[in-house]
Write an enzyme that holds these catalytic residues in place. Sequence first.
Site, PDB file in Angstrom:
ATOM      1  N   GLU A 150       0.844  -1.210   0.078  1.00 19.72           N
ATOM      2  CA  GLU A 150      -0.052  -0.095  -0.040  1.00 19.72           C
ATOM      3  C   GLU A 150       0.930   1.298  -0.062  1.00 19.72           C
ATOM      4  O   GLU A 150       1.983   1.356   0.457  1.00 19.72           O
ATOM      5  CB  GLU A 150      -0.768  -0.049   1.382  1.00 19.72           C
ATOM      6  CG  GLU A 150      -1.736  -1.104   1.612  1.00 19.72           C
ATOM      7  CD  GLU A 150      -2.611  -1.174   2.881  1.00 19.72           C
ATOM      8  OE1 GLU A 150      -2.234  -0.038   3.500  1.00 19.72           O
ATOM      9  OE2 GLU A 150      -3.000  -1.922   3.273  1.00 19.72           O
ATOM     10  N   CYS A 192      -1.829   1.911   8.368  1.00 20.00           N
ATOM     11  CA  CYS A 192      -0.951   1.032   7.650  1.00 20.00           C
ATOM     12  C   CYS A 192      -1.349  -0.590   7.658  1.00 20.00           C
ATOM     13  O   CYS A 192      -1.725  -1.002   8.757  1.00 20.00           O
ATOM     14  CB  CYS A 192       0.565   0.940   8.335  1.00 20.00           C
ATOM     15  SG  CYS A 192       0.920   2.370   9.350  1.00 20.00           S
TER      16      CYS A 192
HETATM   17  N1  SAH Z   1       8.484  -0.184  10.571  1.00 20.00           N
HETATM   18  C1  SAH Z   1       8.551   1.260  10.887  1.00 20.00           C
HETATM   19  C2  SAH Z   1       7.685   2.186   9.740  1.00 20.00           C
HETATM   20  C3  SAH Z   1       6.337   1.483   9.818  1.00 20.00           C
HETATM   21  S1  SAH Z   1       5.165   1.951  10.767  1.00 20.00           S
HETATM   22  C4  SAH Z   1       8.427   1.714  12.416  1.00 20.00           C
HETATM   23  O1  SAH Z   1       8.065   0.864  13.104  1.00 20.00           O
HETATM   24  O2  SAH Z   1       8.392   2.903  12.457  1.00 20.00           O
HETATM   25  C5  SAH Z   1       5.010   3.584  10.874  1.00 20.00           C
HETATM   26  C6  SAH Z   1       4.225   4.083  12.016  1.00 20.00           C
HETATM   27  O3  SAH Z   1       3.049   3.670  12.325  1.00 20.00           O
HETATM   28  C7  SAH Z   1       5.196   3.492  13.397  1.00 20.00           C
HETATM   29  O4  SAH Z   1       5.517   4.582  14.210  1.00 20.00           O
HETATM   30  C8  SAH Z   1       4.293   2.592  13.791  1.00 20.00           C
HETATM   31  O5  SAH Z   1       4.585   2.385  15.146  1.00 20.00           O
HETATM   32  C9  SAH Z   1       2.920   3.179  13.723  1.00 20.00           C
HETATM   33  N2  SAH Z   1       1.622   2.438  13.775  1.00 20.00           N
HETATM   34  C10 SAH Z   1       1.678   1.159  13.272  1.00 20.00           C
HETATM   35  N3  SAH Z   1       0.300   0.687  13.410  1.00 20.00           N
HETATM   36  C11 SAH Z   1      -0.236   1.672  14.310  1.00 20.00           C
HETATM   37  C12 SAH Z   1      -1.661   1.916  14.745  1.00 20.00           C
HETATM   38  N4  SAH Z   1      -2.395   0.793  14.798  1.00 20.00           N
HETATM   39  N5  SAH Z   1      -1.999   2.866  15.412  1.00 20.00           N
HETATM   40  C13 SAH Z   1      -1.083   4.090  15.519  1.00 20.00           C
HETATM   41  N6  SAH Z   1       0.179   3.871  14.822  1.00 20.00           N
HETATM   42  C14 SAH Z   1       0.571   2.779  14.246  1.00 20.00           C
END
Ligand code: SAH
Length: 350
Positions: A95, A340
Amino acid sequence: MKEEKYDIKSRNPAELTEFVTGLGEKSFRAKQIFDWLHAKQVSDFEEMKNLPKNLIQTLSRTCAPLSLKQETVQISEQDGTRKYLFMLPDGNRIESVLMRYRHGNAVCISSQAGCRMGCRFCASTQEGLARGLTPSEMLDQVYQIGKETGERVSSVVVMGIGEPLDNFDSFVRFTELLTHEDGLHLSQRNLTVSTCGLVPEIRKLAEYRFSLTLAVSLHAAVQEKRRQLIPVADRYPLPELMEACQYYFEQTGRRVTFEYSLIAGFNDAEADADALAGLLRGLRGGMRCHVNLIPVNPVRGRAFRQPHRAVVAAFKNKLEKNGINVTIRREMGRDIDGACGQLRRRYAQA
Ligand code: SAH
């Protein structure tokens, strides 16, 4: 056995030169091809009008596809956010999201098909990792979205599916190509990479001295809490992570962003804000940082809830009183599976 296709769109100018001269062509052809791929961003070799016919044929036969297949796009009625589902040549899906802000268009891209980090609140990791994306697969998300909207992409965030630093070499090459002066030439300052906190890779990235922004998914300022959300925190405890962030700042001079997803009743209390303020006060040498608060996005099958607005505001206030630079991330595209990995998951289950 099928012959491995040459991933021409992931190659830098030096490698392209070697490739075309190996085909018996003059080296200036490499510059022309680079221009078609990364400045004009064509999706077919046939469009490379200044190349000889036989070279076009050779490239079409021996090179990997230049672009991803767009499966769907969802457009938010609330804020114009567009969410794209792309199919990779091997059938994996990823995505990307286009967010429209007053100051320009930001594209959020995926770096892997799936993820193996296992963060508890994240939909992208629930089926594990299929594979890391190639640099060209990361680039094409930006190129296609930019072309489709006909508007300039002003910033790129690598915050979609996957852990970019778990696909380190591809990410570095992606950075080199995306910001190359003969390509799209995005400023490095307008590129942000988000990591769940892989310490050795943060240090390695620092040594490239790119001017990009490092965003670190913190989500808790207390080791015991953080490891409950982010399994890799066991391998890279908070003190080591903060040292790596400090090192990143020293090497690059770039302000580090800390992401903090607020989960009701888990990490949103006054004591949690105090712990975060304490942790950031421990940063030395005038290190500049910024906190991005994200009310957690509910994920199907998980019991995480968003705190009430007043709780989020109080958390922010507490940090500000401690002199910390903080913003609340505006939620975009909630009506279109904004968080995401959720669109892809819905497709995988359908
Ligand atoms: N793997 C990387 C980048 C992808 S996730 C990382 O962990 O930073 C991008 C951001 O979205 C990260 O801060 C992650 O912790 C957050 N994230 C993932 N799922 C989420 C959710 N359900 N609610 C809020 N933030 C979320």
